[in-house]
Design a protein around this motif. Sequence first.
Motif, PDB file in Angstrom:
ATOM      1  N   GLU A 294      10.743   4.329  23.703  1.00 31.50           N
ATOM      2  CA  GLU A 294       9.866   3.770  24.749  1.00 31.50           C
ATOM      3  C   GLU A 294      10.688   2.912  25.717  1.00 31.50           C
ATOM      4  OE1 GLU A 294       6.920   4.835  24.862  1.00 31.50           O
ATOM      5  OE2 GLU A 294       6.041   5.046  22.867  1.00 31.50           O
TER       6      GLU A 294
ATOM      7  N   LYS B 260      -5.479  17.450  24.666  1.00 30.22           N
ATOM      8  CA  LYS B 260      -5.285  16.413  23.662  1.00 30.22           C
ATOM      9  C   LYS B 260      -6.603  15.709  23.344  1.00 30.22           C
ATOM     10  CE  LYS B 260      -2.366  12.568  22.453  1.00 30.22           C
ATOM     11  NZ  LYS B 260      -1.087  11.932  22.654  1.00 30.22           N
TER      12      LYS B 260
ATOM     13  N   GLY C 110       2.772   0.732  21.181  1.00 30.72           N
ATOM     14  CA  GLY C 110       3.724   0.154  22.115  1.00 30.72           C
ATOM     15  C   GLY C 110       3.701   0.779  23.497  1.00 30.72           C
ATOM     16  N   ASP C 111       2.725   1.624  23.785  1.00 29.56           N
ATOM     17  CA  ASP C 111       2.762   2.330  25.067  1.00 29.56           C
ATOM     18  C   ASP C 111       1.739   1.788  26.056  1.00 29.56           C
ATOM     19  OD1 ASP C 111       0.524   3.129  23.774  1.00 29.56           O
ATOM     20  OD2 ASP C 111       0.825   5.277  24.034  1.00 29.56           O
TER      21      ASP C 111
ATOM     22  N   GLN D 205      -1.360   1.512  25.711  1.00 26.63           N
ATOM     23  CA  GLN D 205      -2.715   2.079  25.641  1.00 26.63           C
ATOM     24  C   GLN D 205      -3.658   1.085  24.960  1.00 26.63           C
ATOM     25  OE1 GLN D 205      -1.862   6.260  24.019  1.00 26.63           O
ATOM     26  NE2 GLN D 205      -3.473   6.558  25.528  1.00 26.63           N
TER      27      GLN D 205
ATOM     28  N   ASP E   7      11.434   2.841  15.287  1.00 25.32           N
ATOM     29  CA  ASP E   7      11.269   3.968  14.376  1.00 25.32           C
ATOM     30  C   ASP E   7      12.306   5.054  14.695  1.00 25.32           C
ATOM     31  OD1 ASP E   7      10.183   5.668  12.486  1.00 25.32           O
ATOM     32  OD2 ASP E   7       8.504   6.301  13.733  1.00 25.32           O
TER      33      ASP E   7
ATOM     34  N   LYS F  58       2.776  16.511  15.248  1.00 22.98           N
ATOM     35  CA  LYS F  58       2.627  15.242  14.524  1.00 22.98           C
ATOM     36  C   LYS F  58       1.163  14.852  14.382  1.00 22.98           C
ATOM     37  CE  LYS F  58       6.993  12.799  15.232  1.00 22.98           C
ATOM     38  NZ  LYS F  58       7.668  11.642  15.840  1.00 22.98           N
TER      39      LYS F  58
ATOM     40  N   PRO G 239       4.929  -0.402  16.694  1.00 23.63           N
ATOM     41  CA  PRO G 239       5.926   0.637  16.430  1.00 23.63           C
ATOM     42  C   PRO G 239       6.507   1.148  17.743  1.00 23.63           C
ATOM     43  CG  PRO G 239       3.740   1.594  16.296  1.00 23.63           C
ATOM     44  CD  PRO G 239       3.554   0.150  16.660  1.00 23.63           C
TER      45      PRO G 239
ATOM     46  N   ARG H   5      -1.214   6.458  28.450  1.00 24.54           N
ATOM     47  CA  ARG H   5       0.013   5.661  28.280  1.00 24.54           C
ATOM     48  C   ARG H   5       0.618   5.324  29.632  1.00 24.54           C
ATOM     49  NH1 ARG H   5       4.702   6.514  25.894  1.00 24.54           N
ATOM     50  NH2 ARG H   5       3.819   6.923  23.845  1.00 24.54           N
TER      51      ARG H   5
ATOM     52  N   LYS I  85       4.579  10.313  22.183  1.00 23.93           N
ATOM     53  CA  LYS I  85       5.540  10.554  21.111  1.00 23.93           C
ATOM     54  C   LYS I  85       4.879  11.235  19.923  1.00 23.93           C
ATOM     55  CE  LYS I  85       8.416   8.814  23.841  1.00 23.93           C
ATOM     56  NZ  LYS I  85       7.606   8.072  24.746  1.00 23.93           N
ATOM     57  N   MET I  86       3.540  11.141  19.883  1.00 25.29           N
ATOM     58  CA  MET I  86       2.800  11.895  18.880  1.00 25.29           C
ATOM     59  C   MET I  86       2.505  13.235  19.515  1.00 25.29           C
ATOM     60  SD  MET I  86       2.415  10.082  16.194  1.00 25.29           S
ATOM     61  CE  MET I  86       1.071  10.829  15.282  1.00 25.29           C
TER      62      MET I  86
END
Length: 308
Positions: free
Chosen positions: A15, A133, A96-97, A99, A44, A212, A11, A201, A207-208
């Motif tokens: 990015e 986080k 997609g980052d 990680q 997305d 989210k 996803p 990342r 992005k989360m």
Amino acid sequence: MSDPHISLVIPIYNEEELIETLFVRCINALSKVSDNFEIICVDDGSTDKSLNKLIECHNKDIRFKVLILARNFGHQAAYTAGLEYAKGEYIAMMDGDMQDPPELLKEMYESLVSESLDIVYGKRTERKEKFPKRLFINTFHLLFKKIIKIDMDVDVGNFSMFNRKALNAFLSFKERSRYLPGLRSFIGFSQGSIEYSRPDRMRGEAKMNFGKLFNLGLDAFFSLSNFPIRICLFTGLAGVILFFLATVYTLVSKLSGIAPFGWSSTILSIYLVASIQLLFLGIIGEYISRIYKEVQNRPLFIVKQFID
Ligand code: UDP
Ligand code: MG
């Protein structure tokens, strides 16, 4: 053309700085597993140059495919869309980052094949996310493990590879609020894991965001357990017990003459009404949670094999 042996679903939401690296690393990593693969990047609803970059990559190598969503649906939905389009015999999902290192896909694939497993997922031995986080994620995993009675490793995410049989079972779940790592565990089959240290990342912001992540956490609890609604019932029961204790206390105070006039009836009716309300809310909640499960329309069981 024959179906690909391996599909990789990624996803992508804003990015742009990462897509070239992603493209090169994924193509290199998958080439070491099989020549016959496809990469499905699900855009997305990115608002930066991600989509253009994805299309540029597709022009360089048509095995790199792009599935464009009409807007931002969130990464669980994006993953699901990609998985629905994937044609491979083995299907992997990866953030997609960077990680989730694509170089580990070979190890996942080998472990799937050599140990005759249906699913292999990545298990993080350490996390490099920053303090608040990481605390949030760890608390979530701890609560999830304690409250939700499915046998699931802590500290696992989306990074995983399925065979076709397991993926079809996974995709037969059509519920809207979904937590894919939980569902993946829920379907059973033979599952294994490989350990890896999860880097932060590579570039860009997460992005989360907190909102989210919080929603995803709620989805996980509400879709996989009726614990939230049970809290009402238990609170209601505790309220009723408290009411009886309070009745005794109030009557004793009244009979011994230390209570002021009117206090007993007021306090008792507050206890009574509040606890009855909570009790009935809890019971209604039990019904709602069952109706909710019906509306989710999950299969009652999954046939693992059909020996004919
Ligand atoms: N992502 C997405 N839609 C979203 C949010 C994120 O497709 O609404 C993608 C994002 O581009 C990344 C992956 O999902 O490839 C994981 O996102 P992120 O790294 O922000 O999540 P975290 O690692 O913080 O859980
Ligand atoms: Mg990430």
